[in-house]
Design an enzyme around this catalytic site. Structure first.
Site, PDB file in Angstrom:
ATOM      1  CE  LYS A  42      -4.359   1.308   0.226  1.00 12.77           C
ATOM      2  NZ  LYS A  42      -5.526   0.669  -0.397  1.00 12.77           N
ATOM      3  CG  ASP A  49      -7.182   3.557  -1.211  1.00 16.76           C
ATOM      4  OD1 ASP A  49      -7.912   2.558  -1.186  1.00 16.76           O
ATOM      5  OD2 ASP A  49      -7.030   4.275  -0.208  1.00 16.76           O
TER       6      ASP A  49
END
Ligand code: NDP
Length: 445
Positions: free
Chosen positions: A125, A165
């Protein structure tokens, strides 16, 4: 003290103050107690300690110049957590709340989520504390280009493949990909996913997380003799995941009565008009309060939290982490809600989840229920690597099939380990078994 408890204590002492990271670790480890304690191989091979340490975490400075000519400095992150089953894969988030703890918590979750898809993708991430709100298009482009100058050193289609995201949609992916191409002097489409269809994007990627959530919840409802038909549903958020969850749930006959952004929520008892919502949030990037201009019978309330006070059957938190705390959970219960479908990552605090489970809620946990986005990203990588495009229905069918498989996997693990309808525990167990098994196969390092 059990091995699990010692591992949690180690995590706390090695990661002080990382509340979000420690919360996901505790949530995960608590449900794998029986599995871990019944087999000494996990402790002998220090599997939990190894799982807790990211392969590497990269922090860097991002310097860029705003429209007024001022020099701005943000912090960039990429946590490459675990590549046991494939290249690191996970989104990039641009939001002022981004910090290392949040990045690590999301990357840790991503490792296990990705394993549930059945596709060869590891977990990572990244992102930055850059706030895209109020920035001009040129400022966003300059930020993305400068962010990629450093990030590009750590990416590659077999190494690390980011995606979007919060705050990173197709526009930002375009700027990031364009800069990567320029720096590396190579057209390598499978190095990033969520691309526009004209240069290697996949149909259904935009819809995938929201649609996938609804496919998973559909299976969970079916397993309990229920369906979406005629149910009143609230959705927190009005971004990518929220909009496409709304679209698919409406197609299944649900009545979406409320959605929100970070300023407030709209309540439309006649059902949210999705075209208006898409125009405001997706096309014009405006505030949700504008909804009532076109729909005067709807009501707007400032403060996003009030959405959880509405009477409903199903709540789909699709905004951000820890949206639903214990008080929100109690309100949902008292108002007749009995199903939670987590579109956002970790939208319920551990306390709220425990309360909801005790009160008989059916919970589609984010680790499993929102895996449709990353699964479709993996399908995008496959199409890029093969040099071809699948049509909408082909990708959508594959996504549906993947979500059904994920539901069956989580249900089977829950049943086998005595967790009955606790599908979250099932997701934790099934993904732990897969990752730990591969780590053991790869030897000690
Ligand atoms: P978007 O940026 O498209 O939308 C986010 C939405 O949540 C917006 O409506 C935003 O409101 C709202 N929001 C953001 N932060 C807060 C906050 N602190 N409080 C209240 N509302 C907030 O993001 P996505 O839809 O892509 O992502 C939403 C969630 O889903 C995230 O948890 C993400 O990690 C998760 N997810 C996304 C995937 C994807 O494919 N996009 C895949 C898997 C998980 P505002 O407009 O005011 O900013």
């Amino acid at each position: 003290m059990s091995y699990i408890s010692r591992a949690i204590e180690t995590a706390k002492s090695r990661n002080p103050g990382e509340i979000e990271f420690l919360q996901v670790v505790e949530e995960m480890f608590e449900s794998i107690h029986t599995v871990v304690e019944s087999n000494p191989k996990y402790e002998e091979n220090a599997i939990l300690e190894r799982m807790l340490e990211p392969d590497r975490q990269i922090l860097f400075r991002v310097t860029w110049v705003d429209d007024a000519g001022r020099v701005q400095v943000n912090r960039g992150y990429r946590v490459q957590f675990n590549n046991s089953i494939g290249p690191y894969k996970g989104g990039l988030r641009l939001h002022p709340s981004v910090n290392l703890s949040i990045m690590k918590s999301l990357a840790f979750e991503q490792v296990f989520k990705n394993s549930l898809t059945g596709l060869p993708i590891g977990g990572g991430k990244g992102g930055s504390d850059f706030d895209p709100k109020g920035k001009s298009e040129r400022e966003i482009m300059r930020f993305c280009q400068n962010f990629m100058i450093e990030l590009s050193r750590y990416l590659g289609h077999n190494l690390d493949v980011p995606a979007g995201d919060i705050g990173v949609g197709m526009r930002e992916i375009g700027y990031l990909f364009g800069q990567y191409k320029r720096i590396k002097n190579v057209f390598e489409p499978s190095v990033i996913t969520g691309k526009n269809i004209n240069y290697g994007g996949s149909l259904v990627r935009k819809e995938a997380t929201g649609y996938g959530l609804i496919y998973y919840v559909r299976e969970m409802l079916k397993d309990n003799g229920e369906s979406f038909e005629g149910k009143n549903v609230i959705i927190s958020g009005s971004g990518n995941v929220a909009i496409y969850a709304c679209e698919k749930a409406q197609q299944y006959g649900a009545n979406i009565i409320a959605m929100c952004d970070s300023d407030g929520y709209v309540y439309d008892k006649d059902g949210i008009d999705l075209e208006t919502m898409k125009r405001i949030k997706e096309r014009d990037r405006k505030r949700i309060s504008e909804y009532i201009i076109d729909h005067p019978n709807a009501e707007y309330y400032s403060g996003q939290k009030g959405i959880f006070s509405l009477k409903c059957d199903i709540a789909l938190p699709c905004a951000t982490q820890y949206d639903i705390g214990i008080e929100d959970a109690a309100k949902l219960k008292n108002n007749g809600c009995f199903v939670i479908g987590e579109g956002a990552n970790m939208p319920c605090t551990n306390e709220a989840t425990a309360y909801l489970l005790e009160n008989g809620f059916l919970i589609a946990a984010s680790k499993a229920a929102n895996a449709g986005g990353v699964a479709t990203s993996a399908l995008e990588m496959s199409q890029n690597n093969m040099g071809l495009y699948w049509d909408f229905s082909e990708v959508n069918e594959k996504l549906d099939h993947i979500m059904v498989n994920i539901f069956n996997t989580t249900k089977k693990a829950a049943t086998n380990y005595g967790f009955d309808k606790n599908y979250s525990a099932g997701a934790n167990i099934a993904s732990f078994l897969k990752i730990s098994d591969v780590m053991l196969n790869h030897g000690i390092f």
